[in-house]
Design a protein around this motif. Structure first.
Motif, PDB file in Angstrom:
ATOM      1  N   VAL B 105       0.814  -1.212   0.000  1.00 22.51           N
ATOM      2  CA  VAL B 105       0.000   0.000   0.000  1.00 22.51           C
ATOM      3  C   VAL B 105       0.854   1.271   0.000  1.00 22.51           C
ATOM      4  O   VAL B 105       1.987   1.274   0.485  1.00 22.51           O
ATOM      5  CB  VAL B 105      -0.900  -0.059   1.271  1.00 22.51           C
ATOM      6  CG1 VAL B 105      -0.079   0.046   2.532  1.00 22.51           C
ATOM      7  CG2 VAL B 105      -2.026   0.918   1.251  1.00 22.51           C
ATOM      8  N   TRP B 106       0.333   2.345  -0.599  1.00 21.90           N
ATOM      9  CA  TRP B 106       0.794   3.708  -0.343  1.00 21.90           C
ATOM     10  C   TRP B 106      -0.390   4.410   0.322  1.00 21.90           C
ATOM     11  O   TRP B 106      -1.435   4.601  -0.300  1.00 21.90           O
ATOM     12  CB  TRP B 106       1.193   4.426  -1.645  1.00 21.90           C
ATOM     13  CG  TRP B 106       2.449   3.910  -2.288  1.00 21.90           C
ATOM     14  CD1 TRP B 106       2.565   2.805  -3.069  1.00 21.90           C
ATOM     15  CD2 TRP B 106       3.768   4.485  -2.210  1.00 21.90           C
ATOM     16  NE1 TRP B 106       3.874   2.648  -3.479  1.00 21.90           N
ATOM     17  CE2 TRP B 106       4.642   3.667  -2.977  1.00 21.90           C
ATOM     18  CE3 TRP B 106       4.307   5.608  -1.580  1.00 21.90           C
ATOM     19  CZ2 TRP B 106       5.993   3.927  -3.121  1.00 21.90           C
ATOM     20  CZ3 TRP B 106       5.667   5.873  -1.732  1.00 21.90           C
ATOM     21  CH2 TRP B 106       6.507   5.045  -2.489  1.00 21.90           C
ATOM     22  N   TRP B 108      -2.829   7.324   2.023  1.00 18.32           N
ATOM     23  CA  TRP B 108      -3.288   8.612   1.481  1.00 18.32           C
ATOM     24  C   TRP B 108      -2.316   9.735   1.864  1.00 18.32           C
ATOM     25  O   TRP B 108      -2.006   9.929   3.036  1.00 18.32           O
ATOM     26  CB  TRP B 108      -4.679   8.939   2.019  1.00 18.32           C
ATOM     27  CG  TRP B 108      -5.716   7.950   1.602  1.00 18.32           C
ATOM     28  CD1 TRP B 108      -6.247   6.957   2.372  1.00 18.32           C
ATOM     29  CD2 TRP B 108      -6.329   7.834   0.307  1.00 18.32           C
ATOM     30  NE1 TRP B 108      -7.168   6.237   1.634  1.00 18.32           N
ATOM     31  CE2 TRP B 108      -7.237   6.749   0.366  1.00 18.32           C
ATOM     32  CE3 TRP B 108      -6.212   8.544  -0.893  1.00 18.32           C
ATOM     33  CZ2 TRP B 108      -8.019   6.358  -0.733  1.00 18.32           C
ATOM     34  CZ3 TRP B 108      -6.983   8.156  -1.975  1.00 18.32           C
ATOM     35  CH2 TRP B 108      -7.871   7.072  -1.888  1.00 18.32           C
ATOM     36  N   PRO B 138      -8.250  -2.097 -12.554  1.00 21.31           N
ATOM     37  CA  PRO B 138      -8.849  -1.895 -11.227  1.00 21.31           C
ATOM     38  C   PRO B 138      -8.285  -2.853 -10.183  1.00 21.31           C
ATOM     39  O   PRO B 138      -8.270  -2.530  -9.002  1.00 21.31           O
ATOM     40  CB  PRO B 138     -10.334  -2.184 -11.479  1.00 21.31           C
ATOM     41  CG  PRO B 138     -10.533  -1.943 -12.939  1.00 21.31           C
ATOM     42  CD  PRO B 138      -9.251  -2.339 -13.606  1.00 21.31           C
ATOM     43  N   ILE B 139      -7.789  -4.024 -10.617  1.00 19.97           N
ATOM     44  CA  ILE B 139      -7.427  -5.059  -9.649  1.00 19.97           C
ATOM     45  C   ILE B 139      -5.946  -5.094  -9.259  1.00 19.97           C
ATOM     46  O   ILE B 139      -5.587  -5.843  -8.353  1.00 19.97           O
ATOM     47  CB  ILE B 139      -7.811  -6.470 -10.154  1.00 19.97           C
ATOM     48  CG1 ILE B 139      -7.183  -6.757 -11.524  1.00 19.97           C
ATOM     49  CG2 ILE B 139      -9.320  -6.638 -10.188  1.00 19.97           C
ATOM     50  CD1 ILE B 139      -7.341  -8.197 -11.985  1.00 19.97           C
ATOM     51  N   MET B 144      -5.133   5.800  -6.768  1.00 15.19           N
ATOM     52  CA  MET B 144      -6.456   6.385  -6.511  1.00 15.19           C
ATOM     53  C   MET B 144      -6.279   7.858  -6.162  1.00 15.19           C
ATOM     54  O   MET B 144      -5.406   8.203  -5.351  1.00 15.19           O
ATOM     55  CB  MET B 144      -7.142   5.652  -5.369  1.00 15.19           C
ATOM     56  CG  MET B 144      -7.445   4.189  -5.707  1.00 15.19           C
ATOM     57  SD  MET B 144      -8.545   3.405  -4.502  1.00 15.19           S
ATOM     58  CE  MET B 144      -7.387   3.016  -3.201  1.00 15.19           C
ATOM     59  N   GLY B 205      -3.385   7.762  -3.136  1.00 15.80           N
ATOM     60  CA  GLY B 205      -2.833   6.581  -2.474  1.00 15.80           C
ATOM     61  C   GLY B 205      -3.080   5.387  -3.364  1.00 15.80           C
ATOM     62  O   GLY B 205      -3.664   5.509  -4.444  1.00 15.80           O
ATOM     63  N   SER B 206      -2.642   4.214  -2.917  1.00 16.02           N
ATOM     64  CA  SER B 206      -2.960   2.993  -3.668  1.00 16.02           C
ATOM     65  C   SER B 206      -2.920   1.801  -2.727  1.00 16.02           C
ATOM     66  O   SER B 206      -2.135   1.764  -1.783  1.00 16.02           O
ATOM     67  CB  SER B 206      -2.002   2.788  -4.845  1.00 16.02           C
ATOM     68  OG  SER B 206      -0.668   2.635  -4.414  1.00 16.02           O
ATOM     69  N   ALA B 207      -3.815   0.846  -2.998  1.00 16.87           N
ATOM     70  CA  ALA B 207      -3.876  -0.372  -2.188  1.00 16.87           C
ATOM     71  C   ALA B 207      -2.783  -1.338  -2.647  1.00 16.87           C
ATOM     72  O   ALA B 207      -2.069  -1.072  -3.612  1.00 16.87           O
ATOM     73  CB  ALA B 207      -5.256  -1.006  -2.316  1.00 16.87           C
ATOM     74  N   GLY B 208      -2.671  -2.460  -1.954  1.00 16.47           N
ATOM     75  CA  GLY B 208      -1.693  -3.467  -2.338  1.00 16.47           C
ATOM     76  C   GLY B 208      -2.096  -4.189  -3.615  1.00 16.47           C
ATOM     77  O   GLY B 208      -3.216  -4.041  -4.115  1.00 16.47           O
ATOM     78  N   ILE B 210      -2.256  -7.992  -5.076  1.00 16.52           N
ATOM     79  CA  ILE B 210      -2.089  -9.434  -4.836  1.00 16.52           C
ATOM     80  C   ILE B 210      -2.236 -10.235  -6.134  1.00 16.52           C
ATOM     81  O   ILE B 210      -2.188 -11.453  -6.123  1.00 16.52           O
ATOM     82  CB  ILE B 210      -3.073  -9.990  -3.774  1.00 16.52           C
ATOM     83  CG1 ILE B 210      -4.530  -9.941  -4.250  1.00 16.52           C
ATOM     84  CG2 ILE B 210      -2.910  -9.275  -2.442  1.00 16.52           C
ATOM     85  CD1 ILE B 210      -5.471 -10.821  -3.403  1.00 16.52           C
TER      86      ILE B 210
END
Lengths: 266, 266
Positions: B105-106, B108, B138-139, B144, B205-208, B210
């Protein structure tokens, strides 16, 4: 609720079926309210992320009326009875939070891998049927599924006790890469009230949620009665020992409860 | 490459601009090859996730020919010169990996928050312009953005040294929730070669990740020469001290390099 032949064929081929609009906003609202009360409680059935945010709440159908009605709901029970051709009991019941900002990852896994290894379930004649309680969006950690992966049987897995607060039998990168090359990845998204059913051997996972949008999903794990577990190792509230067939409630039972609940609150 | 008046207006209102198809597959291919060589090296400029997977590689424009050409590319330099009305220098240059399976993750944050606090940059007259090296989906952990959040100036932030391997000034949940209520969240997705520019004060920010799909993005941080940093605290290869204006290369310079590179490999 009965599935059509085309739907049954699609489920057999892809390993999942997505059914938007199964529950109304009124029905979902009472589930959301009750889920928050459960997450706020200090029960042993409520598991938390490493940050303290709720991760999942087990067995709510045994101690909460709204979830009891959901756990016997014909819109969930009947489609799975159709697939398995017999009556079902509740093997596991959980409300996964994937909380806003803090919802953590679920690594790639097959559910039946855990049911077989940890619970002694003889065959993959059980599966999850999920109800979206929030809007599931591409950005708030949707469930990701690898279509057709259920055709590969039960794959080798390692017991991951590190990544998150929840122990899970997870698949390695090479296996996931191969399966994705064949089937791709889908992430069904939609409004609250949508239903997603997926084969016990379908490979799935979900990334973390860093958005302000919670992504709560209820999972019913329904097992064919003849396939009841033989060697449970997990607590009763995680892998149930009550193998009595579920008798579905009336189709409007949850709606009636939602209305009485709302009246009581006013 | 020049932005239209409509594009400049959109950027001013929303705080970002997404420009698909700016670089050709041939141009992107050489960048991808060279990025992998850089990630595999043991340079101090290559930072890793807690798992050991590459997270980001700094300053590649100073030691790699393909990235040197990208760092002076008119399709990136000219639009930002238009916005700032003066010549630019490279404040930071990085290739973020968001590696398959392991990309973390990054949280916010606003970039200018870090540039002001850690580097002594006087004004938010610098910004990032990003080049997608892989398809952003998106995945696989897309960036974001909270549209319009740049209108709020530099927001209070806390120095997060825990969540990931990269120290970052991050925003709290209440602030992010308010900003999202106003502007929503967008996650621009697209093919390799797309370009995304965003204001130094836009919250993102951005999620991880997988999935088996890597999601590499090059970020050029271009600063107006008159706005050069005054009190650097980070190493030179993270916050550059060479304030000489960038002279753009020819528009086909990277393409010509890609072709000679391919010939040399054959």
């Amino acid at each position: 609720m009965k599935l059509s032949d085309a739907q049954l064929k699609e489920f057999d081929e892809l390993g999942y079926l997505f059914l938007p609009g199964c529950f109304s906003p009124e029905e979902v609202a009472v589930l959301c309210d009750e889920a928050e009360r459960i997450y706020a409680s200090q029960r042993q059935e409520v598991w938390r992320e490493k940050t303290g945010a709720p991760r999942t709440a087990f067995a709510a159908h045994t101690y909460n009326e709204a979830f009891r009605l959901l756990g016997s709901h014909p819109r969930l029970i009947e489609p799975l009875e159709q697939v398995f051709g017999e009556q079902l009991y509740m093997h596991q019941f959980k409300i996964n939070a994937k909380a806003a900002f803090e919802g953590d990852v679920w690594q790639w896994h097959q559910d039946y891998g855990t049911w077989a290894r940890d619970d002694g379930m003889p065959e993959p004649r059980a599966m999850n049927i999920a109800v979206f309680m929030d809007e599931v969006m591409p950005i708030n950690g949707p469930l990701m599924i690898i279509p057709k992966s259920h055709k590969h049987g039960t794959l080798a897995a390692a017991h991951d006790l590190e990544t998150t607060s929840y122990p899970l039998w997870t698949l390695d990168k090479a296996t996931v890469t191969e399966l994705v090359a064949e089937g791709g990845i889908v992430a069904p998204t939609g409004k609250p009230g949508a239903v997603l059913m997926f084969h016990g051997n379908i490979v799935h996972g979900s990334a973390g949620n860093i958005t302000p949008y919670p992504r709560r999903i209820v999972y019913l794990t329904l097992n064919a009665v003849s396939n009841h577990i033989r060697k449970p190792t997990r607590p009763e509230w995680i892998a149930h020992r009550d193998f009595a067939p579920i008798e579905p409630v009336d189709d409007d039972a949850l709606l009636r409860y939602a209305r009485s609940y709302k009246m009581a609150a006013e």
